[in-house]
Design a protein around this motif. Structure first.
Motif, PDB file in Angstrom:
ATOM      1  N   PRO A  34       0.828  -1.208   0.000  1.00 28.97           N
ATOM      2  CA  PRO A  34       0.000   0.000   0.000  1.00 28.97           C
ATOM      3  C   PRO A  34       0.864   1.261   0.000  1.00 28.97           C
ATOM      4  O   PRO A  34       1.980   1.240   0.529  1.00 28.97           O
ATOM      5  N   PRO A  35       0.342   2.358  -0.526  1.00 32.99           N
ATOM      6  CA  PRO A  35       1.169   3.568  -0.661  1.00 32.99           C
ATOM      7  C   PRO A  35       1.573   4.175   0.681  1.00 32.99           C
ATOM      8  O   PRO A  35       2.617   4.810   0.782  1.00 32.99           O
ATOM      9  N   ASP A  36       0.739   3.941   1.722  1.00 35.44           N
ATOM     10  CA  ASP A  36       1.058   4.586   3.001  1.00 35.44           C
ATOM     11  C   ASP A  36       1.864   3.668   3.928  1.00 35.44           C
ATOM     12  O   ASP A  36       1.876   3.845   5.140  1.00 35.44           O
ATOM     13  N   ILE A  37       2.533   2.705   3.380  1.00 31.52           N
ATOM     14  CA  ILE A  37       3.356   1.784   4.181  1.00 31.52           C
ATOM     15  C   ILE A  37       4.376   2.592   5.004  1.00 31.52           C
ATOM     16  O   ILE A  37       4.891   3.615   4.525  1.00 31.52           O
ATOM     17  N   ARG A  43      10.912  -2.193   6.866  1.00 33.23           N
ATOM     18  CA  ARG A  43      12.046  -2.902   7.490  1.00 33.23           C
ATOM     19  C   ARG A  43      11.649  -4.314   7.905  1.00 33.23           C
ATOM     20  O   ARG A  43      12.470  -5.225   7.904  1.00 33.23           O
ATOM     21  N   SER A  44      10.373  -4.499   8.230  1.00 32.22           N
ATOM     22  CA  SER A  44       9.959  -5.834   8.682  1.00 32.22           C
ATOM     23  C   SER A  44      10.067  -6.867   7.552  1.00 32.22           C
ATOM     24  O   SER A  44      10.130  -8.058   7.801  1.00 32.22           O
ATOM     25  N   VAL A  51      15.428  -6.205   1.534  1.00 33.06           N
ATOM     26  CA  VAL A  51      14.803  -5.134   0.746  1.00 33.06           C
ATOM     27  C   VAL A  51      15.891  -4.329   0.043  1.00 33.06           C
ATOM     28  O   VAL A  51      16.797  -3.799   0.679  1.00 33.06           O
ATOM     29  N   LYS A  52      15.818  -4.260  -1.304  1.00 32.01           N
ATOM     30  CA  LYS A  52      16.879  -3.625  -2.074  1.00 32.01           C
ATOM     31  C   LYS A  52      16.473  -2.293  -2.678  1.00 32.01           C
ATOM     32  O   LYS A  52      17.338  -1.520  -3.077  1.00 32.01           O
ATOM     33  N   GLY A  53      15.185  -2.074  -2.804  1.00 24.79           N
ATOM     34  CA  GLY A  53      14.777  -0.820  -3.428  1.00 24.79           C
ATOM     35  C   GLY A  53      13.271  -0.665  -3.407  1.00 24.79           C
ATOM     36  O   GLY A  53      12.533  -1.602  -3.062  1.00 24.79           O
TER      37      GLY A  53
END
Ligand code: XMP
Length: 514
Positions: A34-37, A43-44, A51-53
């Protein structure tokens, strides 16, 4: 080593799913969020992935509209490489102090872009490129710490980057095929900027999936309904790899499968070492369908009966977990169809609506598209006959017999269908077809066989081209092929005296006749 992931923030653009697909085609895992993450939620992901990008997708809104979706600004400060696409490009520009306004001219469709800097994001691009655009707002200026990478006639900042941070934006859509060098741009972002390793391979997926299933179900018993199609087959083989004989795969033979199919399912899954339970329920289904000719009622009866049979076995097996072959488009379709009118009740073993209270449901393929399932299936050693099986409706031949289903009609249709498949599969036209099959009509017609009057069944042949089954066009089969099919059917099956070819597109007709 953890699997790399790139997160795609969804601003409602119709191309968001394409971005995800394009990334995965490069064997990098991508997920839509979702956009409001929040930064914490991002980080989770690191518990499971690396997570790379982040990619901010396009979307239909203007960033100045009331209620327009926005991401949290802190996300841009996490130090992760960011690529804004279209709306995402404008949003990054706005947050960073750029001048974003309604454009003097809107840009829609193919546009020429002048590339000013060809390293990093636009590496490998020519001075002038054709790209696909669709935007009303335009970025006119960026602060000093940004470098402009490309412009168009109407858009002074068509691509930018921060001089010291991994922050990028591009006004056009690299994810669509109409942008010839779009793939290259995404590859530059993934591999040059994010440093992704293409490690989302079928082998890694299988390994991770097996670990996850084991972790979730432990030593509990599991059950899955096998339809013989690729989704349930792949889910079953994956689950069996994880829990072995604790999985029972149930194949309910309702009697409406194609010629040789139940036998081939038994053979394949027994050879794959699966704990397979085959239930011969042909009589039960025939009895339930006696006197029924309404298509929806047929579908309903078969669907409900199937669930009854399955629930009984599930209860007896004391299975605590239900494994399902649901794939990503199934979830989209069931969400999207909420407001659409019901055309017909689909019966789909992939997502069985059972009343049983299982401790849990495991859907190992829930994030995958069909072509990705095919890759996984091949890597698991599932035979090509299943990997490439044409879509086949859950109620099977029962909905390809117009009117009441009888034993005689099933036998006839099985033989007709086998001829259609055999002839088409020998021909090169097969490669372009989505589905090809026969329908037994309830109209009899007069013929002449060996100087005598024959009053027999009429069969219709249907062959269609399609990308997703949502729309389809009838296939222009070569006449010699149609002639061979027709001659063989009328020669080999005495009860049939006429063969017709269905020349209707979808819409207005559906692919199946019932
Ligand atoms: P229609 O006939 O609606 O079919 O144009 C679109 C696609 O769906 C298949 N189909 C089914 N698949 N359960 C399924 O899993 C069903 O009940 C069912 N009915 C139709 C059809 O073969 C075509 O590929």
């Amino acid at each position: 080593m953890k699997t790399d992931v790139v997160l795609v923030l969804n601003f409602g653009g119709q191309y968001c799913h394409l971005i995800k697909r394009r990334i995965r085609e490069e064997e990098v895992y991508a997920e839509i969020v979702p956009p409001d993450i929040t930064p914490e939620e991002i980080r989770s992901f690191d518990d499971e992935y690396s997570v790379k990008g982040i990619i901010l997708s396009g979307g239909p809104s203007s960033i100045y509209e009331k209620g327009a979706p926005r991401c949290r600004k802190e996300i841009l400060e996490m130090g992760l490489p960011i690529l804004g696409i279209c709306y995402g490009h404008q949003l990054v520009a706005h947050y960073m102090g750029g001048d974003v306004r309604k454009g003097d001219k809107m840009e829609y469709g193919i546009t020429e872009v002048y590339v000013d800097v060809t390293d990093t994001l636009l590496k490998g691009h020519q001075k002038v490129e054709r790209v696909w655009t669709s935007h009303g707002d335009t970025v006119y200026e960026m602060p000093e710490e940004f470098e402009i990478l490309a412009h168009t006639e109407n858009c002074p900042v068509a691509a930018f980057r921060h001089r010291h941070k991994p922050l990028y934006g591009v006004q056009w859509h690299p994810e669509v095929v109409h942008t010839p060098r779009g793939k290259m741009l995404l590859r530059n972002f993934l591999f040059e900027i994010c440093g992704c390793v293409p490690n989302w391979t079928p082998e890694n997926f299988v390994k991770k999936c097996v670990e996850e299933i084991r972790e979730k179900v432990g030593n509990s018993k599991c059950i899955i309904a096998l339809s013989g199609g690729i989704d349930s087959s792949t889910a079953a083989v994956l689950a069996a790899k994880a829990v072995g004989r604790n999985l029972t795969a149930v194949f309910v033979d309702h009697g409406f499968m194609r010629e040789g199919e139940p036998e081939s399912i038994k053979k394949t899954f027994t050879e794959l070492g699966m704990n397979l339970l085959v239930l011969d329920e042909r009589k039960r289904f025939m009895e339930k369908l006696r006197g029924v000719s309404d298509p929806e009622l047929k579908r309903k009866i078969i669907g409900e009966e199937f669930i009854h049979v399955f629930e009984k076995v599930a209860e007896e097996s004391e299975a605590e977990y239900l494994i399902q072959g649901t794939i990503y488009p199934d979830r989209i379709e069931s969400g999207a169809s909420k407001h659409s009118e019901k055309i017909k009740t689909h019966h789909n073993v992939g997502g069985l609506p059972t009343e049983i209270k299982f401790k849990g449901v495991v859907e190992p393929l829930r994030e995958l598209y069909k072509d990705e399932v095919r890759k996984i299936a091949r890597s698991l050693g599932i035979p090509e006959s299943i990997v490439n099986r044409q879509p086949f409706p859950g109620p099977g031949l029962a909905i390809r017999i117009i009117g009441e289903v009888t034993k005689e009609k099933i036998e006839i249709l099985k033989r007709v269908d086998a001829i259609v498949r055999e002839e088409i599969e020998k021909h090169e036209v097969k490669g372009s077809l989505w589905q090809y099959f026969a329908v037994l009509l309830d109209t009899k017609s007069t013929g002449v066989k060996g100087d005598a009057r024959a009053y027999g069944y009429t069969v219709a042949i249907r062959a269609v081209e399609s990308v997703d089954g949502m729309t389809a066009s009838y296939a222009k089969l070569p006449h010699d092929l149609m002639e061979r099919i027709s001659t063989r059917i009328t020669n080999e099956i005495p009860q049939v005296s006429r063969v017709v070819y269905d020349i209707t597109h979808k819409p207005p007709a559906t692919i199946e006749w019932e």
